[in-house]
Design a protein around this motif. Structure first.
Motif, short mmCIF file in Angstrom:
data_model
loop_
_atom_site.label_atom_id
_atom_site.label_comp_id
_atom_site.label_asym_id
_atom_site.label_seq_id
_atom_site.Cartn_x
_atom_site.Cartn_y
_atom_site.Cartn_z
N PRO A 85 0.84 -1.21 0.00
CA PRO A 85 0.00 0.00 0.00
C PRO A 85 0.87 1.25 0.00
O PRO A 85 2.09 1.18 0.20
CB PRO A 85 -0.77 -0.13 1.31
N PRO A 86 0.27 2.43 -0.22
CA PRO A 86 1.04 3.66 -0.09
C PRO A 86 1.59 3.80 1.32
O PRO A 86 1.06 3.22 2.27
CB PRO A 86 -0.01 4.75 -0.39
N PRO A 87 2.67 4.58 1.49
CA PRO A 87 3.24 4.74 2.83
C PRO A 87 2.35 5.57 3.74
O PRO A 87 1.56 6.39 3.27
CB PRO A 87 4.56 5.45 2.57
N TYR A 88 2.46 5.34 5.04
CA TYR A 88 1.77 6.16 6.03
C TYR A 88 2.65 6.23 7.27
O TYR A 88 3.31 5.27 7.64
CB TYR A 88 0.38 5.63 6.37
N TYR A 89 2.66 7.40 7.89
CA TYR A 89 3.56 7.65 9.01
C TYR A 89 2.75 8.08 10.23
O TYR A 89 1.97 9.03 10.16
CB TYR A 89 4.56 8.75 8.65
N VAL A 90 2.95 7.39 11.33
CA VAL A 90 2.26 7.71 12.57
C VAL A 90 3.30 7.93 13.66
O VAL A 90 4.49 7.71 13.46
CB VAL A 90 1.28 6.60 12.98
N SER A 91 2.84 8.37 14.81
CA SER A 91 3.74 8.59 15.94
C SER A 91 3.06 8.05 17.18
O SER A 91 2.05 8.61 17.61
CB SER A 91 4.04 10.08 16.10
N CYS A 92 3.58 6.97 17.75
CA CYS A 92 2.91 6.30 18.86
C CYS A 92 3.88 5.98 19.99
O CYS A 92 5.09 5.89 19.78
CB CYS A 92 2.26 4.99 18.39
N SER A 93 3.33 5.80 21.18
CA SER A 93 4.08 5.32 22.35
C SER A 93 3.34 4.11 22.90
O SER A 93 2.11 4.14 23.01
CB SER A 93 4.17 6.40 23.43
N GLN A 94 4.08 3.06 23.28
CA GLN A 94 3.42 1.88 23.82
C GLN A 94 4.36 1.15 24.76
O GLN A 94 5.58 1.22 24.63
CB GLN A 94 2.96 0.95 22.69
N ALA A 95 3.77 0.48 25.73
CA ALA A 95 4.58 -0.21 26.74
C ALA A 95 3.74 -1.28 27.43
O ALA A 95 2.51 -1.21 27.46
CB ALA A 95 5.11 0.78 27.78
N VAL A 96 4.45 -2.26 27.99
CA VAL A 96 3.81 -3.31 28.78
C VAL A 96 4.23 -3.16 30.23
O VAL A 96 5.42 -3.05 30.55
CB VAL A 96 4.20 -4.71 28.26
N TRP A 97 3.24 -3.14 31.11
CA TRP A 97 3.46 -3.08 32.56
C TRP A 97 3.45 -4.51 33.09
O TRP A 97 2.51 -5.27 32.84
CB TRP A 97 2.34 -2.27 33.20
#
Length: 320
Positions: A85-97
């Protein structure tokens, strides 16, 4: 593409009228995005079908049903394959406790005009799944009835290669995998067309972050946190704009803080530096998702409201 910035839950064990209504609402915007550089820049339907059959054959009955509901058109079928697919750029933060009962929490940072806003409850291959939707059947984050949780973050590289859009790979994981080892094996096998950091948690509390890219071997990081770079910064402008290093440092310090409670850690995702208000630049936090495998629950959070979903039942979407 312009989609309404809101959320709604879909409950369909097998794709039917609710999915078709989603397609009718969202397809004009997705089609404009997909055809931005012309249909000739996309793989053909037969090329896409061959790749889907080679890498994710279990999804073929679902894919064929979706193409039928979409009207059987060539362009929609190519799009729904999510191959190159065409490119897409996101900005995320994620973590496991993992200090107490394990959970995965993530912020999804993107432009509000591009949010699909669906929480999809399904059982397409017999395994109940709940997920934040993208590209009409892909997954941004989600959980299945085996207690496996997945979440994606952009890997901070401009390179676009040959492979599938990562939301479909995450859909495949939730539909076919039971635990961390299953999911890692899938990510090693199926090519992703861009760099992504995939954080995983299963019911036994096993967790990691898997770094995928179209030009590199998959890397498995036992530290189950991710922002928007892989090992080191390779796109300095994006890293600076999204504060990826600052967010990563904050997460590492928070998880190392023996005094911090689970409630405090969750609340930190609703505040800077994890919570972003850069909506005009396409990096604003649109939702925070909290997954509890032990409860089978998904909770979407905002600074002044929450919306809890379950693999068994769901509440109406919050107003506003």
């Amino acid at each position: 593409m312009k989609l309404q910035y809101g959320f709604h839950a879909m409950h369909e064990a097998w794709p039917d009228t609710q999915w078709q209504a989603l397609f009718n609402r969202a397809w004009p915007a997705y089609q404009r995005w997909f055809l931005k550089k012309g249909i000739g820049q996309q793989p053909t339907y037969l090329q896409s079908l061959r790749q889907l059959r080679a890498y994710m054959p279990e999804l073929l009955p679902i894919y064929e049903r979706l193409c039928e509901l979409a009207g059987g058109g060539d362009t929609a079928a190519r799009f729904l394959s999510m191959y190159c697919p065409p490119p897409y750029y996101v900005s995320c933060s994620q973590a496991v406790w993992t200090k107490t009962t394990p959970f995965l929490i993530r912020n999804y940072d993107y432009h509000p005009a591009l949010l699909e806003g669906t929480v999809m409850h399904s059982s397409w291959l017999g395994k109940p799944v709940i997920a934040s939707g993208d590209c009409l059947w892909g997954v941004l984050d989600g959980m299945n009835s085996a207690g496996l949780v997945v979440s994606l973050a952009f890997g901070g590289r401009k390179l676009v290669g040959i492979g599938f859009g990562i939301p479909l790979i995450l859909r495949y994981i939730l539909e076919t995998c039971r635990d961390l080892a299953d999911a890692v094996a899938v990510l090693r096998h199926i090519p992703s067309h861009m760099a992504y950091n995939i954080t995983l948690l299963d019911r036994l509390g096993e967790a990691c972050t898997v770094l995928v890219a179209p030009d590199r071997q998959v890397q498995v990081n036992p530290l189950a946190i991710a922002t928007n770079h892989q090992q080191s910064v390779e796109w300095p402008q994006h890293a600076l704009a999204t504060a990826t290093l600052e967010r990563e440092s904050f997460l590492i310090q928070s998880l190392a803080n023996a005094e911090q409670t689970a409630e405090e850690f969750i609340h930190s995702f609703l505040q800077p530096p994890l919570y972003s208000t850069q909506y005009a630049r396409g990096f604003g936090t649109l939702y925070t998702a909290l997954y509890r495998p032990d409860l089978g629950s998904m909770t979407l959070l905002w600074p002044h409201r929450t919306w809890q979903q379950s693999l068994e039942a769901a509440n109406p979407a919050p107003e506003g």
